[in-house]
Design a protein around this motif. Structure first.
Motif, mmCIF file in Angstrom:
data_model
loop_
_atom_site.group_PDB
_atom_site.id
_atom_site.type_symbol
_atom_site.label_atom_id
_atom_site.label_comp_id
_atom_site.label_asym_id
_atom_site.label_seq_id
_atom_site.Cartn_x
_atom_site.Cartn_y
_atom_site.Cartn_z
ATOM 1 N N VAL A 171 -24.985 48.933 0.180
ATOM 2 C CA VAL A 171 -24.106 47.767 0.036
ATOM 3 C C VAL A 171 -23.328 47.529 1.328
ATOM 4 O O VAL A 171 -22.380 46.737 1.354
ATOM 5 C CB VAL A 171 -23.133 47.923 -1.160
ATOM 6 C CG1 VAL A 171 -23.909 48.009 -2.452
ATOM 7 C CG2 VAL A 171 -22.207 49.108 -0.992
ATOM 8 N N ASN A 172 -23.724 48.207 2.404
ATOM 9 C CA ASN A 172 -23.109 47.953 3.705
ATOM 10 C C ASN A 172 -23.530 46.589 4.237
ATOM 11 O O ASN A 172 -24.568 46.037 3.846
ATOM 12 C CB ASN A 172 -23.523 49.019 4.716
ATOM 13 C CG ASN A 172 -22.852 50.350 4.465
ATOM 14 O OD1 ASN A 172 -21.810 50.416 3.826
ATOM 15 N ND2 ASN A 172 -23.440 51.429 4.974
ATOM 16 N N LEU A 173 -22.725 46.058 5.136
ATOM 17 C CA LEU A 173 -23.033 44.836 5.868
ATOM 18 C C LEU A 173 -22.948 45.140 7.362
ATOM 19 O O LEU A 173 -22.348 46.151 7.755
ATOM 20 C CB LEU A 173 -22.041 43.733 5.486
ATOM 21 C CG LEU A 173 -22.202 43.173 4.073
ATOM 22 C CD1 LEU A 173 -20.976 42.360 3.678
ATOM 23 C CD2 LEU A 173 -23.460 42.334 3.961
ATOM 24 N N PRO A 174 -23.558 44.313 8.211
ATOM 25 C CA PRO A 174 -23.550 44.620 9.647
ATOM 26 C C PRO A 174 -22.160 44.889 10.211
ATOM 27 O O PRO A 174 -21.998 45.780 11.057
ATOM 28 C CB PRO A 174 -24.182 43.366 10.263
ATOM 29 C CG PRO A 174 -25.102 42.859 9.200
ATOM 30 C CD PRO A 174 -24.385 43.121 7.910
ATOM 31 N N ASP A 175 -21.169 44.138 9.741
ATOM 32 C CA ASP A 175 -19.810 44.358 10.242
ATOM 33 C C ASP A 175 -19.003 45.302 9.360
ATOM 34 O O ASP A 175 -17.810 45.526 9.588
ATOM 35 C CB ASP A 175 -19.072 43.029 10.375
ATOM 36 C CG ASP A 175 -18.917 42.316 9.034
ATOM 37 O OD1 ASP A 175 -19.713 42.592 8.108
ATOM 38 O OD2 ASP A 175 -17.999 41.475 8.898
ATOM 39 N N LYS A 176 -19.663 45.878 8.337
ATOM 40 C CA LYS A 176 -19.010 46.826 7.423
ATOM 41 C C LYS A 176 -19.985 47.974 7.155
ATOM 42 O O LYS A 176 -20.562 48.087 6.061
ATOM 43 C CB LYS A 176 -18.616 46.127 6.124
ATOM 44 C CG LYS A 176 -17.646 44.948 6.310
ATOM 45 C CD LYS A 176 -17.381 44.249 4.993
ATOM 46 C CE LYS A 176 -16.380 43.111 5.154
ATOM 47 N NZ LYS A 176 -16.929 41.975 5.887
ATOM 48 N N PRO A 177 -20.175 48.860 8.139
ATOM 49 C CA PRO A 177 -21.193 49.894 8.013
ATOM 50 C C PRO A 177 -20.767 51.128 7.226
ATOM 51 O O PRO A 177 -21.565 52.061 7.076
ATOM 52 C CB PRO A 177 -21.465 50.266 9.484
ATOM 53 C CG PRO A 177 -20.155 50.033 10.165
ATOM 54 C CD PRO A 177 -19.548 48.832 9.477
ATOM 55 N N HIS A 178 -19.524 51.146 6.694
ATOM 56 C CA HIS A 178 -19.042 52.348 6.006
ATOM 57 C C HIS A 178 -18.342 51.996 4.703
ATOM 58 O O HIS A 178 -17.305 52.558 4.366
ATOM 59 C CB HIS A 178 -18.085 53.123 6.917
ATOM 60 C CG HIS A 178 -18.671 53.502 8.231
ATOM 61 N ND1 HIS A 178 -19.701 54.417 8.355
ATOM 62 C CD2 HIS A 178 -18.392 53.071 9.495
ATOM 63 C CE1 HIS A 178 -20.020 54.558 9.634
ATOM 64 N NE2 HIS A 178 -19.247 53.749 10.345
ATOM 65 N N ARG A 179 -18.933 51.099 3.934
ATOM 66 C CA ARG A 179 -18.288 50.662 2.694
ATOM 67 C C ARG A 179 -18.272 51.778 1.646
ATOM 68 O O ARG A 179 -19.137 52.660 1.614
ATOM 69 C CB ARG A 179 -19.020 49.455 2.102
ATOM 70 C CG ARG A 179 -18.940 48.199 2.931
ATOM 71 C CD ARG A 179 -19.531 47.015 2.194
ATOM 72 N NE ARG A 179 -18.479 46.050 1.867
ATOM 73 C CZ ARG A 179 -18.696 44.913 1.238
ATOM 74 N NH1 ARG A 179 -19.918 44.606 0.817
ATOM 75 N NH2 ARG A 179 -17.713 44.080 1.002
ATOM 76 N N VAL A 180 -17.258 51.685 0.760
ATOM 77 C CA VAL A 180 -17.127 52.598 -0.369
ATOM 78 C C VAL A 180 -17.451 51.828 -1.643
ATOM 79 O O VAL A 180 -16.733 50.907 -2.029
ATOM 80 C CB VAL A 180 -15.710 53.188 -0.445
ATOM 81 C CG1 VAL A 180 -15.595 54.122 -1.643
ATOM 82 C CG2 VAL A 180 -15.372 53.933 0.846
ATOM 83 N N ALA A 181 -18.563 52.180 -2.279
ATOM 84 C CA ALA A 181 -18.976 51.530 -3.528
ATOM 85 C C ALA A 181 -18.276 52.200 -4.709
ATOM 86 O O ALA A 181 -17.838 53.352 -4.626
ATOM 87 C CB ALA A 181 -20.477 51.629 -3.687
ATOM 88 N N THR A 182 -18.176 51.475 -5.834
ATOM 89 C CA THR A 182 -17.456 52.039 -6.984
ATOM 90 C C THR A 182 -18.317 52.197 -8.233
ATOM 91 O O THR A 182 -18.348 53.256 -8.833
ATOM 92 C CB THR A 182 -16.251 51.163 -7.375
ATOM 93 O OG1 THR A 182 -16.704 49.857 -7.719
ATOM 94 C CG2 THR A 182 -15.252 51.082 -6.262
#
Length: 423
Positions: A171-182
């Motif tokens: 669920v990462n995006l190019p400008d958000k490479p370290h997202r925390v999913a729930t």
């Protein structure tokens, strides 16, 4: 694979008037499932503790690195039952694995299988934390807090045994490479998998252990790390193919800051409710046959105690008339009326706050008992709520006006437990 998938069969007959069963994982380093027998008047009696064969994180919270804190993985749905009630599945966040159990007519569990998810553990703990099951294809979707491989798949055969699959999704995006999913949720028609998110990058901690929600952006201005705030892309939707694999995700406005919990209504299979951990309220949404998402207005609770309230977990009544929302930061529960696409407050709060031991602070700085997963009985009569920092599981009788009357409480391990599922 199709010959070995778990085929739904007739569920054992259980009359709600005669009680039922409730299951919770301890998330201790030697993880176990606690099985409670639920009497007709809502009382709980512990029947057994069955080891999962895997490891939990214990009191350690890998999301923030805190040595001891409730809600270890910032997630939901770590213990689920198959729709036919034949199997129970549970994550083991400490070692990134999943365990399966057979459920007998009397509710007792028999261990069937244990398999690693395929994501390696780095550091003290993994983060496998949320499950969704598609009975048509026998596919189990396993969500991890940290990526890049947030979603891994397993096949479940007709005997409840697990096979790890090679597919992996982010669920990462190019400008958000370290997202925390729930949380991962499957639409009732099994055509879409929805994933909520909490943070666009992992939080760091203040000296008192509370998380820091702000960072400096490229221009030096403070920027929230809460997902969907301000970028409206916190809800990921994956199309599901005929064999259970997923297509490319699309990203949508989740309706508020940190779209944490996603629950579909029982009688409206295209309609769902989202709990907003940083948005301090809930929204209702619909999903179209092509996967398009429409989100209604955010309806917030009273936030005079401080923001965010960390309104996270939801339990929808069987008649879709009410939803009960757990406030992690406030140590209590709020209730809403559901009517059309705009919820209204029923009781806020719906019950008194449950104090913890005074050692844990929520994001807003308040001392919290860290309530997490909840479960509502199929007849809508009783709601059960984990209060990890208070080391107890509380049962409430649901009142017609949406308020909750405490009727029972049982001791549970300190800070670590998560996940509730029942019949």
């Amino acid at each position: 694979m199709s010959d070995q998938r778990a085929v739904p069969t007739e569920a054992p007959h259980r009359d709600a008037r005669h009680g039922g069963h409730l299951y919770m994982q301890t998330n201790e380093t030697r993880n176990a499932i606690v099985h409670y027998v639920r009497s007709a008047d809502g009382m709980l009696t512990e029947a057994e503790r069955v080891p999962t064969g895997g490891a939990g994180s214990g009191e350690f919270k890998p999301i923030s690195g805190q040595e001891s804190a409730p809600n270890a993985f910032e997630g939901a749905g770590s213990v689920i039952l198959s729709p036919d009630r034949r199997f129970l599945f549970a994550t083991n966040g400490g070692d990134n694995s999943v365990s399966s159990f057979a459920v007998a007519d009397d509710g007792r569990l028999t261990s069937l299988d244990y398999k690693p998810t395929g994501n390696p553990v780095t550091g003290r703990s993994g983060t496998a934390k949320s499950l969704a099951y598609a009975p048509t294809t026998g596919t189990l979707y396993v969500l991890h807090a940290f990526g890049p491989d947030h979603l891994r798949l397993m096949s479940v055969d007709n005997d409840g045994r697990l096979a790890v699959r090679l597919e992996r999704y982010s669920v990462n995006l190019p400008d958000k490479p370290h997202r925390v999913a729930t949380m991962v949720t499957l639409s009732p028609d099994e055509r879409f998998t929805l994933v909520g998110t909490t943070f666009d990058q992992p939080p760091t901690a203040n000296p008192d252990g509370s998380a820091i929600l702000w960072v400096r952006g490229p221009d030096g201005a403070p920027k929230s790390i809460a997902s969907n705030e301000p970028d409206p892309d916190g809800l990921a939707v994956f199309p599901v193919t005929g064999d259970g694999t997923l297509g490319a995700p699309t990203f949508h406005d989740g309706g508020g800051g940190s779209p944490f919990f996603i629950s579909f209504l029982h009688g409206r299979p295209d309609t769902f409710v989202v709990g907003q951990a940083v948005g301090d309220g809930i929204v209702m949404g619909t999903i179209a046959p092509d996967g398009g998402i429409q989100i209604g207005p955010l309806v917030t609770i009273d936030t005079s105690a401080g923001k965010p309230s960390e309104l996270c977990w939801l339990s929808v009544s069987p008649d879709d008339s009410k939803v009960f929302a757990t406030n992690f930061g406030y140590s209590n529960i709020s209730s809403y009326h559901l009517d059309g696409m705009r919820p209204t407050i029923a009781k806020d709060p719906a019950c008194p706050r449950v104090p913890g031991d005074g050692t844990f602070r929520a994001l807003n700085g308040t001392v919290s008992s860290g309530p997490s997963d909840s479960w509502l009985t199929p007849d809508g009569a009783y709601l059960y709520q984990i209060y990890g920092n208070a080391a107890k599981l509380v049962g409430y009788a649901v009142q017609p006006d949406g308020s909750l009357e405490e009727i029972t409480s049982v001791g549970i391990p300190y800070n670590s437990p998560q996940g509730l599922a029942g019949v």
